[in-house]
Write an enzyme that holds these catalytic residues in place. Structure first.
Site, PDB file in Angstrom:
ATOM      1  N   GLN A 122       0.874  -1.349  -0.097  1.00  0.00           N
ATOM      2  CA  GLN A 122      -0.179   0.101   0.051  1.00  0.00           C
ATOM      3  C   GLN A 122       0.848   1.299  -0.107  1.00  0.00           C
ATOM      4  OE1 GLN A 122      -3.347   0.440  -0.478  1.00  0.00           O
ATOM      5  NE2 GLN A 122      -3.883  -1.587  -0.497  1.00  0.00           N
ATOM      6  N   CYS A 168     -16.977 -10.067   3.085  1.00  0.00           N
ATOM      7  CA  CYS A 168     -18.262 -10.556   2.969  1.00  0.00           C
ATOM      8  C   CYS A 168     -18.343 -11.629   1.874  1.00  0.00           C
ATOM      9  CB  CYS A 168     -19.340  -9.393   2.648  1.00  0.00           C
ATOM     10  SG  CYS A 168     -20.953  -9.867   2.167  1.00  0.00           S
ATOM     11  N   SER A 205       3.256  -3.942  -5.748  1.00  0.00           N
ATOM     12  CA  SER A 205       2.099  -4.209  -6.622  1.00  0.00           C
ATOM     13  C   SER A 205       1.802  -2.947  -7.708  1.00  0.00           C
ATOM     14  CB  SER A 205       0.897  -4.967  -5.958  1.00  0.00           C
ATOM     15  OG  SER A 205      -0.217  -5.298  -6.831  1.00  0.00           O
ATOM     16  N   THR A 217       8.983 -16.669 -18.211  1.00  0.00           N
ATOM     17  CA  THR A 217       9.276 -15.769 -19.199  1.00  0.00           C
ATOM     18  C   THR A 217       8.793 -14.380 -18.755  1.00  0.00           C
ATOM     19  OG1 THR A 217       9.416 -17.028 -21.052  1.00  0.00           O
ATOM     20  CG2 THR A 217       8.857 -14.546 -21.360  1.00  0.00           C
TER      21      THR A 217
HETATM   22  N1  PLP Z   1      -0.683  -6.553   0.691  1.00  0.00           N
HETATM   23  C1  PLP Z   1      -1.557  -5.442   0.815  1.00  0.00           C
HETATM   24  C2  PLP Z   1      -1.543  -4.734   1.892  1.00  0.00           C
HETATM   25  C3  PLP Z   1      -2.746  -5.258  -0.192  1.00  0.00           C
HETATM   26  O1  PLP Z   1      -3.644  -4.232   0.243  1.00  0.00           O
HETATM   27  C4  PLP Z   1      -2.647  -6.218  -1.181  1.00  0.00           C
HETATM   28  C5  PLP Z   1      -3.943  -5.959  -2.249  1.00  0.00           C
HETATM   29  O2  PLP Z   1      -4.998  -5.843  -1.883  1.00  0.00           O
HETATM   30  C6  PLP Z   1      -1.961  -7.379  -1.290  1.00  0.00           C
HETATM   31  C7  PLP Z   1      -0.811  -7.352  -0.556  1.00  0.00           C
HETATM   32  C8  PLP Z   1      -1.982  -8.091  -2.480  1.00  0.00           C
HETATM   33  O3  PLP Z   1      -1.568  -7.572  -3.755  1.00  0.00           O
HETATM   34  P1  PLP Z   1      -2.039  -8.013  -5.180  1.00  0.00           P
HETATM   35  O4  PLP Z   1      -3.143  -7.535  -5.313  1.00  0.00           O
HETATM   36  O5  PLP Z   1      -1.017  -7.405  -6.254  1.00  0.00           O
HETATM   37  O6  PLP Z   1      -1.724  -9.531  -5.121  1.00  0.00           O
END
Ligand code: PLP
Length: 410
Positions: free
Chosen positions: A199, A347, A219, A257
């Site tokens: 985040q 949920c 991410s 790859t």
């Molecule tokens: N860690 C946190 C704190 C996240 O908010 C998220 C995604 O919601 C993830 C990991 C997972 O990331 P990804 O969606 O790229 O798998």
């Protein structure tokens, strides 16, 4: 036939407009792709289709694109490019780090918390079940803070090789961990430290030459990049290995790859985030402040969870609310009004089940009589959108007010 198509097209055009008019306040879940990111990715799809492992020029051009992004990420984090491993997402990065710590680095004990994202929490549990790893949880107080002295004591209390896994910015309440302090405590006590930085990456400066964290994750879709593209930061000296075996890609830490298009998209998204960080963060912080003020003024009894509304202690993109009435359908009701937010609770079966994070920070009465809601912002969020959210929440709250008054008169 033509008549039918005329109406069909009009209907779908209308649908498109409606989609664009949606008020998107769920940026901690994912963010819309930046136009420049799409352009960069389309270019790769059309032109740079070579396999980066091929020795011909088409392959080598693709390889250069990847290495340029690796360098860019490394510069951002003040680390060496060889410490950046491209993966498919945050989930994969966290899996790879935790599993390899157990499988290859001899970790026998993990200290984590009940506040972690599922991809960390479930992986830690998996290591407990399948590998017999001892798992200890640091419990947060009602503000979502951890007692770092307790962490220190836990680290001193065992000879077992330990991995500490604590996230930097909580995805539900936005609480920020003092990542530098935790990293130093771990280092002093010879423990490995992994922080899920999904985040916070690209939303704030992170200097890993100053923060002695061993492993971190990223991410791209959390900062206007593509889904299916991320990376793991793996400290060079750690000896971590990959979990996917096969070819020698990513220095054998992640066979397969490379997703050239996704990596280029991540690079472009990071470039835009860093270039605009001052402007974007100032805008989002102002929007968050406005949201807190407006909601406080318009919705009697509203609360903000944990450190969520405190500028210096929370991630500026996330605001976690506690509405003073119980409405498990709140997400759906807002969606019907064109507003996308997250309920802040998983949920799964239609009945809203409170999340572990909420169970940790709310008391019994709050759990019973109120509704958590996560509002998360981006640089695209406007005050008008916040005004619309507040109006919608006021409308939804109205019947509960009447109900409360009736109960009081009974
Ligand atoms: N860690 C946190 C704190 C996240 O908010 C998220 C995604 O919601 C993830 C990991 C997972 O990331 P990804 O969606 O790229 O798998």
């Amino acid at each position: 036939f033509e008549f039918f198509f005329f109406f069909y097209n009009r209907k779908s055009a209308k649908k498109k407009v409606q989609k664009m008019d949606k008020i998107y306040l769920d940026n901690a879940a994912t963010t819309p792709l930046a136009e420049e990111v799409i352009d960069a990715m389309v270019q790769v799809m059309k032109v740079n289709y070579g396999n980066p492992s091929s020795t011909h020029s088409l392959g080598q051009e693709a390889k250069i694109l990847i290495e340029n992004v690796r360098r860019e990420v490394a510069d951002y984090l003040h680390v060496s490019p060889s410490e950046i491993i491209f993966t498919s997402c945050g989930t994969e990065s966290n899996n790879m780090i935790i599993k390899s710590c157990v499988n290859h680095l001899g970790v026998e004990r993990i200290i984590s918390s009940p506040m972690e994202h599922k991809c960390v929490a479930e992986t830690v549990l998996d290591m407990k079940k399948r590998k017999g790893v001892e798992v200890v949880y640091l419990r947060p107080d009602h503000k979502g803070d951890f007692n770092l002295e307790e962490l220190q004591e836990l680290l001193k209390s065992s000879e077992k090789k330990t991995l500490v896994s604590l996230m930097h910015a909580n995805n539900e309440i936005g609480n920020l961990l003092d990542i530098k302090k935790v990293a130093q405590i771990c280092k002093e006590n010879n423990a490995l430290f992994h922080s899920d930085t999904v985040q916070s990456m690209a939303h704030m400066e992170l200097d890993f030459s100053e923060i002695p964290v061993d492993f971190a994750s990223c991410s791209a879709h959390k900062f206007h990049g593509p889904k299916g593209s991320g990376f793991a930061f793996v400290r060079k000296s750690s000896g971590l290995k990959g979990i996917i075996t096969g070819g020698p890609q990513e220095r054998t830490l992640r066979a397969g790859t490379e997703n050239v298009c996704g990596i280029v998209g991540l690079g472009k998204a990071l470039e835009l985030s860093l270039k605009n960080m001052a402007e974007y963060s100032a805008h989002i912080k102002a929007i968050k402040k406005y949201t807190v003020e407006k909601l406080s003024a318009e919705i009697e009894g509203i609360k903000f969870n944990a450190r969520s509304a405190e500028e210096d202690k929370s991630l500026y993109t996330v605001l976690s609310l506690l509405l003073p009435f119980k409405d498990p359908m709140i997400g759906l009701k807002l969606d019907m009004k064109g507003i996308a937010v997250s309920q802040g609770s998983a949920c799964s079966s239609g009945a809203a089940k409170p999340s572990m994070v909420m169970m940790m920070i709310l008391d019994e009465e709050e759990m019973q009589d109120s509704t958590p809601l996560r509002v998360s912002f981006s640089h695209l969020t406007t005050k008008e959108q916040i005004d619309a959210l507040v109006e919608a929440l006021k409308e939804i709250a109205e019947p509960f007010k009447i109900e409360k008054t009736n109960i009081a008169h009974r």
